[in-house]
Design an enzyme around this catalytic site. Structure first.
Site, PDB file in Angstrom:
ATOM      1  N   GLU A 113      -8.883  51.055 -37.983  1.00 12.17           N
ATOM      2  CA  GLU A 113      -9.423  52.406 -38.137  1.00 12.17           C
ATOM      3  C   GLU A 113     -10.590  52.370 -39.095  1.00 12.17           C
ATOM      4  OE1 GLU A 113      -6.307  54.172 -40.204  1.00 12.17           O
ATOM      5  OE2 GLU A 113      -4.904  53.863 -38.565  1.00 12.17           O
ATOM      6  N   HIS A 162       3.156  52.211 -42.654  1.00 10.93           N
ATOM      7  CA  HIS A 162       3.835  52.268 -41.355  1.00 10.93           C
ATOM      8  C   HIS A 162       5.128  51.449 -41.326  1.00 10.93           C
ATOM      9  CE1 HIS A 162      -0.413  52.927 -39.377  1.00 10.93           C
ATOM     10  NE2 HIS A 162      -0.020  53.978 -40.083  1.00 10.93           N
ATOM     11  N   ASN A 184      -1.142  53.347 -34.610  1.00  8.34           N
ATOM     12  CA  ASN A 184      -0.404  54.185 -35.560  1.00  8.34           C
ATOM     13  C   ASN A 184       0.890  54.673 -34.910  1.00  8.34           C
ATOM     14  OD1 ASN A 184      -3.390  54.503 -35.370  1.00  8.34           O
ATOM     15  ND2 ASN A 184      -3.088  55.054 -37.499  1.00  8.34           N
TER      16      ASN A 184
END
Ligand code: FAE
Length: 535
Positions: free
Chosen positions: A391, A476, A514
């Protein structure tokens, strides 16, 4: 009964029961969004959900829609009351007690700037972002009604179908891509930025620089879908609405614009009139009892002190405390004899989704902008060639930094396990920082090439003094109660009937992108089956 704002008052549940459920649902519908109730000691309930993140919210909504009364238990705060500054959430540039879960000093993911440490002392409080430290890794998690949706960047990505076998090998991809991913995307309010606006707004100059550098080195650039309301962000830019993304809000909550679970699933949950939510309640034990399970919990005050302990009986219990929360709880319950029949897969297969961060120092002609939207919407998809999805992330400092910043999600083989430490009374995780090397290598396959092409270098001032890689953390956490191993192929825990896992702990360590869309879609799939067969 104590309410989450510290006041006392009648429980909405008691009130509803007293007035009759039909009258309650109709006449009190308007109250549903504001009423505060918490579970009573010694209550007997049909369904109890531990945690109010993605997995918990999907579970509670679908159960309630099927006519089941649900109690959601959440260790964090409700996040529905403004602080002294008139805002519910603190800004990233001025962290305060609201920002961190029971810390006396901030632990910001970017700890340094221009080599200087930027953390600061704050009062200890049940704040929104938990930086939970295990050996070798700090795991960031949201705390409060809405779980990770309160603090996250809203990036809402469905994995590419050709990689789904890496994500959930035991789950039928057809049903996920035809039914449950579309359902999750619709419920979460996922959409893409208007590309014409991306091309022109100063707030995404950093994204455009990221795109230019990716494309000049031959990497696939992608727009990353998000749950932020893009029309609202345009109004922020026009000066016609209070600013959130364009004021640097992220990590400690967004006061406007972001469709967190508070604005999606939780609104629908409240509208059912069948769900009570108990904030500042932390579940500590689940053990078999006649009629189901005895669930023990501690009610906390905002300093984190235990004010009372409650025990309730629940016919069915859904673990949705997040990968770390559920894994820690199950590891403890198995080891201490509360749930001895859980199988040996409990606590296994935990991964970091290959998270690694890095910054690059650009030339003066590649300014990334003093104004940076805190909501990322651009990425470099090099998964097929190099095992990394990067990202293009903001550095919303308010000043021009000439920096490009990236959070990469990478393919990594390393998996850790939780184990019970009787001496400390806590679950340990045996992660090793050195395991991040495969992630660094995957990220380097992108950024070494971009640096060579652009004649640029890595920043070494963001994670310490002369430290290039943010390899000490993850946003995450995934795994610890893997589907089809610790549970059956729908989240039913092996060894006990009426116990389920519904959150990120089902996923074996990676989602290739994600994770929250996958967590939501999987919960939608599993709860549908469970309602059809177990109720
Ligand atoms: P989660 O949302 O963590 O909810 C679990 C809830 O259970 C929490 O509210 C806990 O407080 C609560 N809880 C835990 N233990 C207990 C207990 N014993 N008793 C009662 N309650 C308990 O779980 N993901 C994306 O897809 N896109 C992004 O842009 C993104 N950005 C992120 C940025 C940050 C800073 C962070 C921290 C995470 C980000 N994530 C992102 C990850 C995402 O938020 C995370 O995968 C999900 O929130 C996990 O969902 P679960 O339902 O598993």
């Amino acid at each position: 009964m104590r309410c989450d704002n510290g006041s006392t008052g009648p429980s909405r549940r008691t009130f509803l029961t007293g007035t009759g459920s039909i009258l309650g649902a109709v006449a009190l519908g308007g109250l549903a969004g504001t009423a505060k109730a918490s579970i009573s000691d010694a209550a007997t309930v049909p369904a109890l959900v531990i945690g109010t993140g993605y997995g918990g919210c999907v579970t509670a909504l679908r159960l309630a829609q099927a006519g089941v009364d649900v109690h959601m238990i959440e260790m964090g705060m409700a996040w529905d009351t403004p602080g002294p500054d008139g805002k519910i959430f603190a800004n990233t540039t001025t962290p305060d007690q609201r920002s961190f879960w029971l810390r006396t000093r901030t632990k910001q993911p970017l700890s340094n700037f221009l080599g200087f440490p930027i953390d600061k002392d704050i009062p200890k409080y049940t704040g929104i972002l938990d930086a939970e430290e295990f050996s070798g890794i700090t795991v960031y998690q949201g705390r409060g009604v809405g779980g990770g949706s309160l603090v996250n960047g809203g990036m809402a990505v469905t994995p590419r179908r050709e990689f789904f076998g890496e994500v959930l090998p035991s789950v039928n991809p057809d049903e996920m891509y035809n039914v449950y991913y579309p359902r999750a995307n619709a419920e979460l309010g996922v959409s893409l930025i208007d590309p014409a606006w991306f091309d022109t707004t100063p707030a995404y100059q950093y994204g455009r620089v990221g795109r230019k550098h990716a494309q000049r080195s031959g990497f696939p650039f992608v727009y990353v879908p998000n749950v932020y309301d893009w029309n609202y962000m345009k109004q922020e830019a026009d000066g016609t609405a209070p600013k959130s993304a364009l004021a640097g809000e992220i990590l400690y909550g967004n006061n406007y614009g972001k469709k967190s679970l508070q604005k999606t699933y939780l609104q629908k949950i409240r509208a059912t009139g069948r769900v009570t939510i108990s904030p500042l309640h932390r579940v500590t034990s689940v053990t078999p009892a006649s009629g189901g399970y005895t669930v023990t919990m501690e009610e906390l005050n905002t300093t984190g002190a235990v004010v009372t302990t409650k025990s309730v009986t629940a016919a069915k219990v859904f673990f949705a405390a997040g990968s770390v929360g559920t894994s820690k709880l199950l590891t403890k319950l198995k080891a201490t004899g509360a749930l001895p029949n859980l199988n040996g897969e409990i606590g296994q297969g935990w991964g970091d989704n290959g998270n690694v961060m890095v910054g690059r120092a650009n030339h003066l002609w590649d300014a990334t902008g003093a104004l940076q939207s805190s909501i990322p919407t651009a990425g470099i998809d090099n998964w097929a060639a190099g095992g990394a999805f990067a990202e293009v992330a903001p550095l919303p400092t308010g000043i021009e930094t000439y920096a490009s910043f990236y959070l990469s999600i990478t393919r990594t083989p390393s998996r850790a396990q939780f184990s019970w430490n009787a001496a400390t009374g806590k679950a340990d995780l045996n992660w090793q920082t050195a395991w991040k090397q495969t992630s660094i290598n995957a990220a380097k396959s992108i950024f070494d090439k971009i640096n060579a092409k652009e004649g640029t270098i890595y920043r070494t001032d963001l994670f310490g003094v002369y430290k290039t890689w943010g390899d000490h953390l993850t946003y995450h956490p995934l795994g610890g109660a893997i589907i089809n191993r610790a549970t059956d192929n729908y989240g039913r825990l092996h060894g006990y009937s009426g116990l389920y896992v519904m959150d990120g702990s089902l996923i074996p360590g990676t989602t290739t992108v994600n994770p929250f869309v996958t967590i939501t879609a999987l919960a939608e799939r599993n709860v549908e089956k469970i309602i059809a067969t177990d109720f």
